[in-house]
Scaffold this motif. Structure first.
Motif, PDB file in Angstrom:
ATOM      1  N   ALA A 122      34.249  56.586  31.866  1.00  0.00           N
ATOM      2  CA  ALA A 122      33.666  55.326  31.401  1.00  0.00           C
ATOM      3  C   ALA A 122      33.542  54.324  32.542  1.00  0.00           C
ATOM      4  N   LEU A 123      34.573  54.248  33.389  1.00  0.00           N
ATOM      5  CA  LEU A 123      34.541  53.316  34.522  1.00  0.00           C
ATOM      6  C   LEU A 123      33.447  53.682  35.515  1.00  0.00           C
ATOM      7  N   VAL A 124      33.260  54.982  35.757  1.00  0.00           N
ATOM      8  CA  VAL A 124      32.206  55.434  36.683  1.00  0.00           C
ATOM      9  C   VAL A 124      30.829  55.082  36.129  1.00  0.00           C
ATOM     10  N   ILE A 125      30.632  55.313  34.824  1.00  0.00           N
ATOM     11  CA  ILE A 125      29.337  55.002  34.205  1.00  0.00           C
ATOM     12  C   ILE A 125      29.050  53.507  34.279  1.00  0.00           C
ATOM     13  N   VAL A 126      30.049  52.698  33.903  1.00  0.00           N
ATOM     14  CA  VAL A 126      29.856  51.247  33.896  1.00  0.00           C
ATOM     15  C   VAL A 126      29.668  50.705  35.310  1.00  0.00           C
ATOM     16  N   LEU A 127      30.256  51.356  36.299  1.00  0.00           N
ATOM     17  CA  LEU A 127      30.111  50.929  37.696  1.00  0.00           C
ATOM     18  C   LEU A 127      28.645  50.822  38.083  1.00  0.00           C
ATOM     19  N   PHE A 128      27.810  51.712  37.541  1.00  0.00           N
ATOM     20  CA  PHE A 128      26.396  51.746  37.921  1.00  0.00           C
ATOM     21  C   PHE A 128      25.514  50.863  37.043  1.00  0.00           C
ATOM     22  N   VAL A 129      26.067  50.331  35.964  1.00  0.00           N
ATOM     23  CA  VAL A 129      25.265  49.464  35.098  1.00  0.00           C
ATOM     24  C   VAL A 129      25.846  48.057  35.009  1.00  0.00           C
ATOM     25  N   ALA A 130      26.958  47.807  35.718  1.00  0.00           N
ATOM     26  CA  ALA A 130      27.607  46.491  35.671  1.00  0.00           C
ATOM     27  C   ALA A 130      26.668  45.418  36.217  1.00  0.00           C
ATOM     28  N   LYS A 131      26.771  44.233  35.606  1.00  0.00           N
ATOM     29  CA  LYS A 131      25.885  43.131  35.974  1.00  0.00           C
ATOM     30  C   LYS A 131      26.515  42.145  36.955  1.00  0.00           C
ATOM     31  N   ASN A 132      27.793  42.286  37.239  1.00  0.00           N
ATOM     32  CA  ASN A 132      28.410  41.365  38.202  1.00  0.00           C
ATOM     33  C   ASN A 132      29.454  42.102  39.028  1.00  0.00           C
ATOM     34  N   TRP A 133      29.833  41.483  40.161  1.00  0.00           N
ATOM     35  CA  TRP A 133      30.720  42.156  41.117  1.00  0.00           C
ATOM     36  C   TRP A 133      32.163  42.201  40.651  1.00  0.00           C
ATOM     37  N   THR A 134      32.546  41.305  39.758  1.00  0.00           N
ATOM     38  CA  THR A 134      33.906  41.378  39.220  1.00  0.00           C
ATOM     39  C   THR A 134      34.104  42.681  38.467  1.00  0.00           C
ATOM     40  N   LEU A 135      33.134  43.027  37.624  1.00  0.00           N
ATOM     41  CA  LEU A 135      33.230  44.274  36.865  1.00  0.00           C
ATOM     42  C   LEU A 135      33.114  45.483  37.780  1.00  0.00           C
ATOM     43  N   ARG A 136      32.241  45.416  38.769  1.00  0.00           N
ATOM     44  CA  ARG A 136      32.119  46.529  39.712  1.00  0.00           C
ATOM     45  C   ARG A 136      33.423  46.724  40.470  1.00  0.00           C
ATOM     46  N   GLY A 137      34.015  45.615  40.942  1.00  0.00           N
ATOM     47  CA  GLY A 137      35.291  45.707  41.660  1.00  0.00           C
ATOM     48  C   GLY A 137      36.399  46.235  40.774  1.00  0.00           C
ATOM     49  N   LEU A 138      36.393  45.801  39.500  1.00  0.00           N
ATOM     50  CA  LEU A 138      37.385  46.294  38.551  1.00  0.00           C
ATOM     51  C   LEU A 138      37.255  47.802  38.367  1.00  0.00           C
ATOM     52  N   CYS A 139      36.024  48.267  38.209  1.00  0.00           N
ATOM     53  CA  CYS A 139      35.793  49.711  38.036  1.00  0.00           C
ATOM     54  C   CYS A 139      36.294  50.491  39.249  1.00  0.00           C
ATOM     55  N   ILE A 140      35.922  50.038  40.441  1.00  0.00           N
ATOM     56  CA  ILE A 140      36.341  50.734  41.659  1.00  0.00           C
ATOM     57  C   ILE A 140      37.859  50.711  41.790  1.00  0.00           C
ATOM     58  N   GLY A 141      38.465  49.552  41.553  1.00  0.00           N
ATOM     59  CA  GLY A 141      39.914  49.428  41.682  1.00  0.00           C
ATOM     60  C   GLY A 141      40.667  50.328  40.733  1.00  0.00           C
ATOM     61  N   PHE A 142      40.226  50.382  39.464  1.00  0.00           N
ATOM     62  CA  PHE A 142      40.950  51.203  38.496  1.00  0.00           C
ATOM     63  C   PHE A 142      40.637  52.687  38.662  1.00  0.00           C
TER      64      PHE A 142
END
Length: 232
Positions: A122-142
């Motif tokens: 789920a985190l990998v999928i959302v990483l590519f559709v996230a609309k802001n860098w906070t969510l992208r950073g969260l996905c990468i971090g987790f």
């Protein structure tokens, strides 16, 4: 053959550890809720909350235009179409359901691996559709965090994967409880920007202030009984 959900034996060592761990997680989460130590886990909880809105939208034939998670622990899900009164409560209901599922998954190493794997996907999928860098950073971090925990689980004696999954589960279960009783907009300013301009908690507080807290506690209790049965 029907599954037998009767609790015949309680409480042996694993069951005691299960109950104590849930209790410790609850105390730690409530005690440290406002500290920076829990911020990554709180942001993941917000992510799962927003994902629940998105899933409800898709289930009612709507379109999800974007999901955002903000560093101030707020979040938004932009939707078009779907059934409004199904999408609206899905956030807190989803948090409670995710919490229950993660807690149950923590009772067994195999199911903990499955839960961690599903969260990673789920985190990998959302990483590519996230609309802001906070969510992208969260996905990468987790993704990195869960990968390290999993690697330690498989290659060393540091076997904490089940406890990490349980912690995430308890955190989700307590999310609406703390959100209501803390009664602070700084915790979580929940928006669904298409139609909803105030938080879920504020909207549904008009119906019942205790509703979501009681539902969350019900889900948490509902996870403990089958968890004990599984461990028996």
């Amino acid at each position: 053959m029907r599954p037998n959900w009767e609790l015949k034996n309680c409480c042996h060592h694993e069951q005691v550890v299960f109950l104590i761990t849930i209790s410790v997680c609850t105390v730690v989460i409530l005690a440290l809720w406002r500290t920076v130590l829990l911020k990554p886990f709180k942001l993941v909880t917000v992510f799962l909350h927003e994902a629940s809105h998105a899933i409800a939208c898709k289930l009612t034939c709507g379109h999800v235009e974007g999901i955002q998670v903000h560093v101030d622990e707020g979040g938004s899900t932009q939707t078009r179409g779907g059934i409004y009164w199904f999408i609206l409560p899905a956030g807190y209901l989803g948090s409670s359901l995710w919490g229950m599922l993660f807690i149950l998954a923590s009772t067994n190493l195999l199911t903990a691996r499955i839960a961690a794997g599903c969260l990673l996907v789920a985190l990998v999928i959302v990483l590519f559709v996230a609309k802001n860098w906070t969510l992208r950073g969260l996905c990468i971090g987790f993704i990195v965090f869960l990968g390290v925990v999993w690697l330690l689980q498989e290659t060393t004696k540091v076997r904490i994967l089940r406890y990490v999954i349980m912690f995430i589960g308890v955190m989700n279960s307590l999310f609406s409880v703390y959100d209501f009783f803390d009664n602070s907009p700084d915790i979580y300013d929940d928006l669904i920007s298409r139609r909803i301009h105030t938080g879920d908690a504020e909207k549904f507080a008009e119906v019942s202030l205790l509703q979501w807290g009681l539902i969350s506690l019900l889900f948490l209790s509902g996870a403990m009984y089958p968890g004990l049965v599984i461990l028996s």
